[in-house]
Design an enzyme around this catalytic site. Structure first.
Site, short mmCIF file in Angstrom:
data_model
loop_
_atom_site.label_atom_id
_atom_site.label_comp_id
_atom_site.label_asym_id
_atom_site.label_seq_id
_atom_site.Cartn_x
_atom_site.Cartn_y
_atom_site.Cartn_z
CE1 TYR A 146 -3.67 2.52 0.57
CE2 TYR A 146 -2.59 3.19 2.37
CZ TYR A 146 -3.41 3.54 1.64
OH TYR A 146 -4.25 4.67 1.67
CG ASP A 241 5.63 3.73 0.86
OD1 ASP A 241 6.22 4.37 1.83
OD2 ASP A 241 4.43 3.44 0.43
CE LYS A 269 1.19 4.81 8.45
NZ LYS A 269 1.15 4.23 7.05
C1 PLP Z 1 0.69 4.66 5.89
C2 PLP Z 1 1.34 4.49 4.62
C3 PLP Z 1 0.98 5.17 3.35
C4 PLP Z 1 0.22 6.29 3.52
O1 PLP Z 1 0.41 7.19 4.35
P1 PLP Z 1 -0.85 8.69 4.69
O2 PLP Z 1 -0.02 9.32 5.36
O3 PLP Z 1 -1.92 7.52 5.21
O4 PLP Z 1 -1.23 8.88 3.52
C5 PLP Z 1 1.88 4.90 2.26
N1 PLP Z 1 2.69 4.03 2.36
C6 PLP Z 1 2.85 3.23 3.52
C7 PLP Z 1 4.15 2.02 3.39
C8 PLP Z 1 2.34 3.41 4.45
O5 PLP Z 1 2.28 2.54 5.42
#
Ligand code: PLP
Length: 432
Positions: A146, A241, A269
């Site tokens: 994701y 990511d 995060k």
């Molecule tokens: C949480 C997450 C996102 C999205 O971040 P948001 O701040 O919710 O837009 C993208 N990539 C990864 C791996 C994530 O865990």
């Protein structure tokens, strides 16, 4: 000992009248586990306190940011002092450079970094930069990873075969995902075949170097290196990511843990410490295509917001000073060992995956290496486990396909108590 939930239920009904589904992010709805979400009033350390006065031991940590626990004193005082100065200026502040310097120092592959407001913005921007830099349009993404709700990355999990992406949400036009190629995670052969067939068109490979978003799935030996090698050989950019894994699986992220250097990295995060922050960064020559130096446009009215920067800075500085990663990994390992022993004692088939202080217990007898194996989980059994744990005041992510997080605020006795609660929960499930 079921949980009091009257006030949360009433508040949820009220929210549903004006907010779609009563929540501002679908991950918060209890769709996969039944019932309605708890409404939180406040938090402290390892605990959430809800509207009904329940104190819950929190393994969600706002879905990753709270590695220090809630309301760490250094973070609260940094935000307070930034707030005393103002909330947003629409002009540069030294706080932004300080956080950028700290990120560049900490994450091995990042030489320059741009702040945004969410992980979604970070991945969206990193893709634009990769396409602008390479002058190519196709992107390889792995099923089950994701990357936020970016149009071109909201693609249905494909099978192991090479498939051109079909949008998985109404509202995403087919054109937006036509250049997205979906492969199974850990499929080195599929990756190499795809590059052999269309390497000249591929701008980037984007992946979670340790997956958190189909539950925790580790990269198989050689997989990250294979991604690195294929990108290097064919002139594509490798994008890690690390929105979840950055400052989580190690201070320098998964790239420090596995010794692989991506061209671009996305963060979020933990770098915001609980405030809305994302960032993307990487090689200087690549980042210099970003406006105003280069032609690739990317902007944000509130990007680098001083409250958010102060919160993120205090969080990263505290992590650098405390270096909690060995202790976190050991305590998380002890927790996972306890959970698996309890599941085994109750005769429930399961798999566990852990990296640092993130983990998932899967209810399946098949090893989980990718999305298709994750999909073999018994989600009904997970729902039962979730509710049994909640009744014992243990707050887990409300889906089988999420990571659980341990924070610095969790004590050894919190871990013991969680294992004991799980043993009771598993026994109740096995007896049903
Ligand atoms: C949480 C997450 C996102 C999205 O971040 P948001 O701040 O919710 O837009 C993208 N990539 C990864 C791996 C994530 O865990």
């Amino acid at each position: 000992m079921t949980l009091k939930r009257d006030r949360s239920r009433a508040e949820f009904s009220r929210a549903c009248r004006t907010i779609p589904g009563g929540v501002n992010s679908p991950a918060r709805a209890f769709g996969a586990v039944g019932g309605s979400p708890l409404f939180i009033e406040r938090a402290q350390g390892q605990f959430l306190y809800d509207l009904d006065g329940n104190r819950l031991l929190d393994f969600v940590g706002s879905w990753g940011p709270h590695i220090l626990g809630h309301r760490h004193p250094a973070v609260i005082s940094a935000v307070r002092s930034a707030l005393d100065d103002g909330t947003s200026y629409g002009a540069p502040t030294a706080l932004e450079t300080e956080l950028a310097e700290l990120i560049v120092e900490s994450v091995p592959s990042i030489e320059k970094v741009r702040m945004v407001n969410s992980g979604t913005e970070a991945t969206m921007s990193a893709l634009r930069v990769a396409r602008g830099f390479t002058n190519r349009s196709e992107v390889i993404k792995f099923a089950g990873c994701y990357h936020g709700h970016v149009d071109s990355l909201l693609v249905k999990a494909g099978s192991g075969a090479l498939t051109h992406g079909v949008p998985s949400s109404p509202g995403v036009p087919a054109g937006a995902t036509a250049d997205t190629i979906i492969l199974e995670y850990n499929d080195i052969e599929g990756l190499d075949r795809t590059f052999r067939e269309r390497g000249g068109q591929i701008a980037a490979v984007i992946l979670e170097p340790v997956v958190g978003n189909m539950g925790v799935v580790l990269p198989a030996p050689g997989f990250l290196q294979a991604c690195r090698d294929a990108c290097t050989r064919h002139g594509a950019l490798l994008i890690f990511d690390e929105v979840m894994t950055g400052f989580r699986v190690a201070y320098g992220g998964a790239q420090a843990l596995f010794g692989i250097r991506p061209d671009l990295t996305t963060l979020g995060k933990i770098i915001g410490g609980g405030m809305p922050v994302g960032a993307y960064g990487g090689r200087s020559d690549v980042m210099d295509v970003v406006s105003p130096v280069g032609p690739v446009y990317q902007a944000g009215t509130l990007s680098g917001n001083p409250l958010a920067m102060a919160c993120g800075l205090a969080t990263l500085r505290t992590l650098r000073g405390a270096n909690p990663y060995d202790v976190l990994a050991k305590e998380t390992e002890r927790l996972v060992d306890g959970l698996t022993a309890a599941a085994r004692a109750a005769g429930l088939p399961h798999q566990a995956a852990r990296c640092g202080s993130m983990f998932t217990l899967f209810f399946t007898d098949r090893p989980v290496r990718n999305l298709s194996s994750a999909m073999t989980c018994d989600t009904g059994r997970f729902a039962r486990y979730f509710q049994e744990m909640l009744d014992r005041h243990i707050y887990l992510p409300c889906s089988q396909f999420e990571a659980n997080f341990v924070s610095m605020a969790h004590s050894p006795s919190d871990i013991d108590r969680t294992v004991a609660a799980a043993a009771e929960a598993f026994a109740a499930i096995a007896a049903a």
